[in-house]
Write a protein that holds these residues in place. Structure first.
Motif, mmCIF file in Angstrom:
data_model
loop_
_atom_site.group_PDB
_atom_site.id
_atom_site.type_symbol
_atom_site.label_atom_id
_atom_site.label_comp_id
_atom_site.label_asym_id
_atom_site.label_seq_id
_atom_site.Cartn_x
_atom_site.Cartn_y
_atom_site.Cartn_z
ATOM 1 N N VAL A 1 0.837 -1.207 0.000
ATOM 2 C CA VAL A 1 0.000 0.000 0.000
ATOM 3 C C VAL A 1 0.868 1.251 0.000
ATOM 4 O O VAL A 1 0.656 2.187 -0.781
ATOM 5 N N VAL A 2 1.872 1.274 0.890
ATOM 6 C CA VAL A 2 2.762 2.435 0.987
ATOM 7 C C VAL A 2 3.511 2.652 -0.319
ATOM 8 O O VAL A 2 3.650 3.793 -0.796
ATOM 9 N N TYR A 3 4.000 1.584 -0.932
ATOM 10 C CA TYR A 3 4.738 1.717 -2.189
ATOM 11 C C TYR A 3 3.827 2.206 -3.313
ATOM 12 O O TYR A 3 4.262 2.948 -4.193
ATOM 13 N N THR A 4 2.575 1.807 -3.285
ATOM 14 C CA THR A 4 1.621 2.291 -4.288
ATOM 15 C C THR A 4 1.388 3.793 -4.124
ATOM 16 O O THR A 4 1.391 4.549 -5.102
ATOM 17 N N ILE A 5 1.204 4.234 -2.872
ATOM 18 C CA ILE A 5 1.008 5.661 -2.601
ATOM 19 C C ILE A 5 2.236 6.461 -3.045
ATOM 20 O O ILE A 5 2.126 7.469 -3.742
#
Length: 461
Positions: A125-129
């Protein structure tokens, strides 16, 4: 002689790894995997973190978390091979979750499993953001260059999240971590590149303005309560930046012998943590020195730097390329766990077997696997959906870092060390490590409270 016999036995056991893949990993490939995992989106928030904490507490927190990570890595490396004291059998642990199950038992393994799955998922999720913010920043940088720094260059993140997700759906079809060596090497190079760019731009700005901004107390605020929450979030961001425990045993399992996998892994971990800590310090310090109280939450996308716009663009492109690889290094761990479970649960099912091969141009042969295609695609879509719901960079990083730091980086490695080394209760080492565990728990509770407050304020404030 006993020590030599143990090393020989470890080497022999590692060579008998039941993986169908030849063990070819070296200290350099392990280093590439670790740097790919460690130097991720967290490095971009470190200038903001140092700005919240100030010139003393900021660098001190960086070095403290580096120490925590090094201790954890050493403990985890030791349990790659575990000898059961009750029956003398030796087990090779190929993953963090397997190690906890083997050493600490089923109940601890169950709790650890929930945290492991959550940790891997939140990293996606963090890498997508972060990737979507960097892609958007490239477009914004060009817009500011063409129309001026006061132009209304605002764009939605959602389309860039979809683009990153499409790339990950394709990349997630890579069979396993043994096939990601090239991806890790590229990602590691990218991480060094954008770290150098962020650090260099900060230093140039400091030299240009002729002063070092910032203070011992960090960013000042008229609201003491808000200052406390921001400090908590900053510490959570630092905790996130150093987290790589979950994939250490997978990397160790890919190493060749001799020397023993444990020796190689400890060497790679030490080099990687020392290298990343130095980068983190200079990135955080140069950003804070350049901007002081105006330090952006994301060093390369917060537009403290507008020019040279092409260098800002290149730095953000490197971030995206790195996170494509980093996403896969973490996710392959979860993919392997789920697919291994399915194959053991339903050994006769054709759903988990390759059904067709494709060869396109100079690319490696691609094997279609229904389970891999369906599960991994659904997983990527789910990480995208959560990222779209909570697209808040610093707050999400702080929450992600704090929620799993203590159990996965501190508690389980220490408990496994107690069992592996047969540490006697109330001995000096036992008391020391218990104090260490309690201190880290208090830090985690503090950072978790601050990150939750930040998420609530952003989402509903």
């Amino acid at each position: 002689m006993a020590g030599e016999d143990f090393e020989d036995e470890e080497q022999k056991t590692s060579l008998l790894n039941n993986s169908p893949h030849e063990l070819t990993g070296t200290v350099w490939t392990a280093l590439a995997h670790i740097i790919t995992a460690v130097i991720g989106s967290g490095v971009l928030s470190l200038a903001w973190s140092v700005a919240q904490l100030g010139w003393i507490a900021g660098p001190l927190s960086l070095f403290l978390f580096a120490f925590f990570t090094l201790v954890s890595a050493s403990f985890i490396c030791d349990v790659h091979l575990y000898t059961n004291p009750s029956n003398g059998t030796t087990t090779t642990n190929y993953s963090y979750l397997q190690a906890v199950n083997t050493v600490l038992g089923y109940k601890n393994g169950l709790a650890c499993g929930c945290l492991v799955y959550f940790s891997i998922f939140k990293t996606g999720v963090v890498y997508t953001i972060t990737s979507s913010i960097s892609i958007r920043a490239i477009r914004q940088s060009n817009c500011y260059h063409e129309e001026g720094h006061d132009a209304a260059c605002e764009f939605e993140n959602i389309y860039y999240m979809l683009l990153f997700g499409l790339v990950q759906i394709v990349a997630s079809q890579i069979p396993n971590i043994f096939h990601t060596k090239w991806l890790s090497i590229i990602a590691a190079i990218m991480s060094f590149t954008y770290s150098f760019i962020g650090m260099g731009l900060g230093l140039v700005q400091v030299i240009g303005q002729g002063e070092i901004k910032g203070s011992i107390n960090g960013i000042s605020t008229t609201d003491p309560t808000q200052k406390v929450w921001l400090v908590a979030q900053a510490i959570g961001d630092i905790a996130f930046a150093f987290n790589f425990s979950l994939i250490l045993l997978e990397i160790q399992s890919s190493l060749k012998s001799p020397p023993s996998q444990k020796v190689t892994m400890k060497k790679a971990s030490t080099i990687a943590i020392a290298t990343t800590t130095i980068f983190y310090f200079f990135c955080g310090a140069s950003g804070y020195a350049a901007f002081g109280d105006s330090t952006p939450g994301n060093l390369l996308t917060g537009f403290g730097f507008y020019e040279p716009y092409w260098l800002v663009d290149f730095g953000n492109a490197c971030i995206v390329l790195h996170l494509v690889g980093g996403y896969q290094i973490y996710s392959q761990t979860l993919f392997a766990i789920v697919e291994r479970w399915y194959a053991e649960k339903y050994p006769e099912s054709g759903f988990s077997k390759d059904i067709q091969s494709f060869k396109v141009s100079f690319f490696p042969e691609f094997r279609l696997n229904p389970l891999r295609l369906c599960f991994r695609t659904a997983y990527v879509i789910l990480t995208m959906a959560v990222a779209m719901l909570f697209p808040y960079f610093n707050e999400v990083l702080a929450f992600a870092g704090s929620i799993i730091f203590w159990p996965l980086t501190i508690y389980f490695p220490v408990e496994m060390y107690f069992v592996q080394k047969k540490v006697v209760r109330w001995s000096r080492m036992w008391i020391l490590l218990r104090m260490y565990t309690i201190f880290c728990l208090l830090v985690t509770i503090f950072t978790l409270a601050g990150s939750i407050e930040g998420l609530i304020a952003k989402r509903f404030g």
